[in-house]
Design a protein around this motif. Structure first.
Motif, PDB file in Angstrom:
ATOM      1  N   ALA A  12       0.820  -1.216   0.000  1.00 15.71           N
ATOM      2  CA  ALA A  12       0.000   0.000   0.000  1.00 15.71           C
ATOM      3  C   ALA A  12       0.854   1.267   0.000  1.00 15.71           C
ATOM      4  CB  ALA A  12      -0.933   0.004   1.218  1.00 15.71           C
ATOM      5  N   GLN A  17       2.681   0.589  -4.482  1.00 17.72           N
ATOM      6  CA  GLN A  17       1.632   0.857  -5.477  1.00 17.72           C
ATOM      7  C   GLN A  17       2.222   0.991  -6.878  1.00 17.72           C
ATOM      8  OE1 GLN A  17      -1.581   3.512  -4.556  1.00 17.72           O
ATOM      9  NE2 GLN A  17      -1.197   3.347  -2.372  1.00 17.72           N
ATOM     10  N   CYS A  30      -0.383  -9.432  -1.702  1.00 16.48           N
ATOM     11  CA  CYS A  30       0.051  -8.200  -1.032  1.00 16.48           C
ATOM     12  C   CYS A  30       0.009  -8.385   0.476  1.00 16.48           C
ATOM     13  CB  CYS A  30      -0.884  -7.051  -1.396  1.00 16.48           C
ATOM     14  SG  CYS A  30      -0.882  -6.715  -3.156  1.00 16.48           S
ATOM     15  N   LEU A  37      -5.293  -0.973  -0.319  1.00 13.86           N
ATOM     16  CA  LEU A  37      -4.958  -0.789  -1.725  1.00 13.86           C
ATOM     17  C   LEU A  37      -6.023   0.106  -2.334  1.00 13.86           C
ATOM     18  CD1 LEU A  37      -3.951  -4.418  -2.746  1.00 13.86           C
ATOM     19  CD2 LEU A  37      -2.478  -2.497  -2.144  1.00 13.86           C
ATOM     20  N   PRO A  38      -5.628   0.941  -3.310  1.00 14.81           N
ATOM     21  CA  PRO A  38      -6.608   1.860  -3.890  1.00 14.81           C
ATOM     22  C   PRO A  38      -7.679   1.135  -4.689  1.00 14.81           C
ATOM     23  CG  PRO A  38      -4.491   2.023  -5.020  1.00 14.81           C
ATOM     24  CD  PRO A  38      -4.286   1.103  -3.875  1.00 14.81           C
ATOM     25  N   SER A 173       1.008   8.490  -4.867  1.00 13.40           N
ATOM     26  CA  SER A 173      -0.059   8.170  -3.914  1.00 13.40           C
ATOM     27  C   SER A 173       0.102   8.986  -2.632  1.00 13.40           C
ATOM     28  CB  SER A 173      -0.067   6.672  -3.601  1.00 13.40           C
ATOM     29  OG  SER A 173       1.185   6.264  -3.121  1.00 13.40           O
TER      30      SER A 173
END
Ligand SMILES: NC(=O)c1ccc[n+]([C@@H]2O[C@H](COP(=O)([O-])OP(=O)(O)OC[C@H]3O[C@@H](n4cnc5c(N)ncnc54)[C@H](OP(=O)(O)O)[C@@H]3O)[C@@H](O)[C@H]2O)c1
Length: 330
Positions: A12, A17, A30, A37-38, A173
């Protein structure tokens, strides 16, 4: 037979990312602590690298060791200025737990270190002060590299310099120190800009780092060390400041041009007269400049190797920097 999965720690995070966008063709699992996570998609396991077996129930850990063939270890405590024991718990013990996992799984490890470790080389021309804001962090990253080197586990080490946004969109991010400083200069708040003479300003787009790691994994190339930096092709301090000024003017701002000052020549009274946020920026920039000076002013670089051998795109650092500034302003 399905290819063994890639376990991505720190998925994340900023690098995580960027990596997720480049890892194709292999299943990715992950490992997240609490971040999200987006977008939905990759398989997620919630664990804590600072704990043995990542704090996972034995059956989950054991299943991972059977399924995973490659670990990308990107999770870390990345905030500067914390006490050494904080980095010991997450960065050093975390790497130890990743090594334990890789041994059981028979997996290789791709470790995301930092270009700042160059400041700890034996021949460093300037010594990193113990109270430099980055010292404990850098020591923990070097300690992690040493653990891997002594582990016997097949591994590669990647040493990115300060990250900026994506090379074409400038997107990140989470704003990085470079974008924060750019914003500070762009708002006309920077009266002084501390830098050791001869230092180059080395920044790298996050997708370029991710592409290097993804390509190494695609080629199953381990046992390598890559400096994800521009080295002697990086910007001079004058060029970087000029870009910042040019960017601020393009957004309609008239700003003062900061004086470039050797960190040792910073005037205490002048520093104390600055607003607290500006004082903090000046101190952090002075400390980062000391890291570069301790690395000889110019960081080692593997960029030409990565372009020639791995076919990485030739991305100009100035162009990528401009795009990051634009993205941060919008
Ligand atoms: N960003 C840079 O400019 C830069 C430059 C050079 C090297 N690096 C290296 O690149 C790697 C990634 O950095 P980044 O910029 O992506 O950092 P980041 O955005 O701070 O992300 C770090 C990630 O590590 C996770 N994490 C922290 N402690 C954990 C724990 N105990 N267990 C499991 N996960 C944990 C965090 O999870 P939560 O979100 O859940 O807290 C976070 O997602 C780091 O190793 C860093 O040293 C970064």
């Amino acid at each position: 037979m399905t290819a063994r999965a890639i376990l991505l720690t720190g998925a994340a995070g900023v690098v995580g990312q960027a990596l997720l966008a480049e890892l194709t063709g292999r299943p990715v699992i992950c490992l997240l602590r609490r971040g999200r996570l987006p977008a939905a998609g990759p398989e997620v396991v919630t664990g804590d690298i600072s704990r043995p077996s990542f704090g996972l129930p034995p059956e989950v850990y054991e299943s991972l060791t059977r399924r995973v063939g490659t670990v990308i270890h990107s999770a870390a405590l990345t905030e500067w200025g914390r006490p050494a024991e904080d980095y010991e718990g997450v960065n050093i013990a975390g790497t130890r737990h990743v090594i334990d996992f890789a041994r059981v799984a028979g997996a290789s490890v791709h470790y995301i270190s930092t270009a700042f470790v160059a400041a700890l080389a034996g021949e460093a021309p300037v010594r990193l002060r113990p109270d430099n804001v980055t010292t404990n962090y850098v020591l923990s990253k070097r300690a992690s590299e040493l653990l891997l080197a002594e582990s016997g586990v097949p591994h590669s080490v990647y040493r990115p310099t300060n990250l900026i946004g994506h090379s074409t969109t400038g997107w990140t991010s989470k704003p990085q120190i470079v974008q924060l400083v750019a914003d500070w200069v762009g708002r006309g708040r920077a009266e002084v800009f501390p830098a050791h003479p001869g230092n180059l300003i080395d920044v790298v787009a996050q997708d370029l780092c991710a592409k290097a790691v993804a390509e190494a994994i695609r080629r199953d190339d381990v046992g390598r060390q890559f400096w994800l930096t521009y080295g002697k092709a990086a910007m001079t301090v004058d060029e970087a400041v000029e870009l910042l000024i040019e960017h601020a003017r393009s957004t309609g701002r008239r700003i003062r041009i900061p004086r470039i000052v050797h960190p040792a020549d910073l005037d205490e009274a002048e520093l104390n007269a600055l607003p607290p946020s500006s004082r903090r920026f000046v101190q952090v920039l002075g400390d980062v400049s000391e890291v570069t000076a301790a690395s000889g002013g110019i960081l080692p670089s593997s960029m030409s190797e990565l372009v020639e051998e791995y076919g990485l795109p030739e991305i100009g650092d100035k162009d990528a920097f401009r795009r990051s500034l634009l993205a941060a302003a919008n």
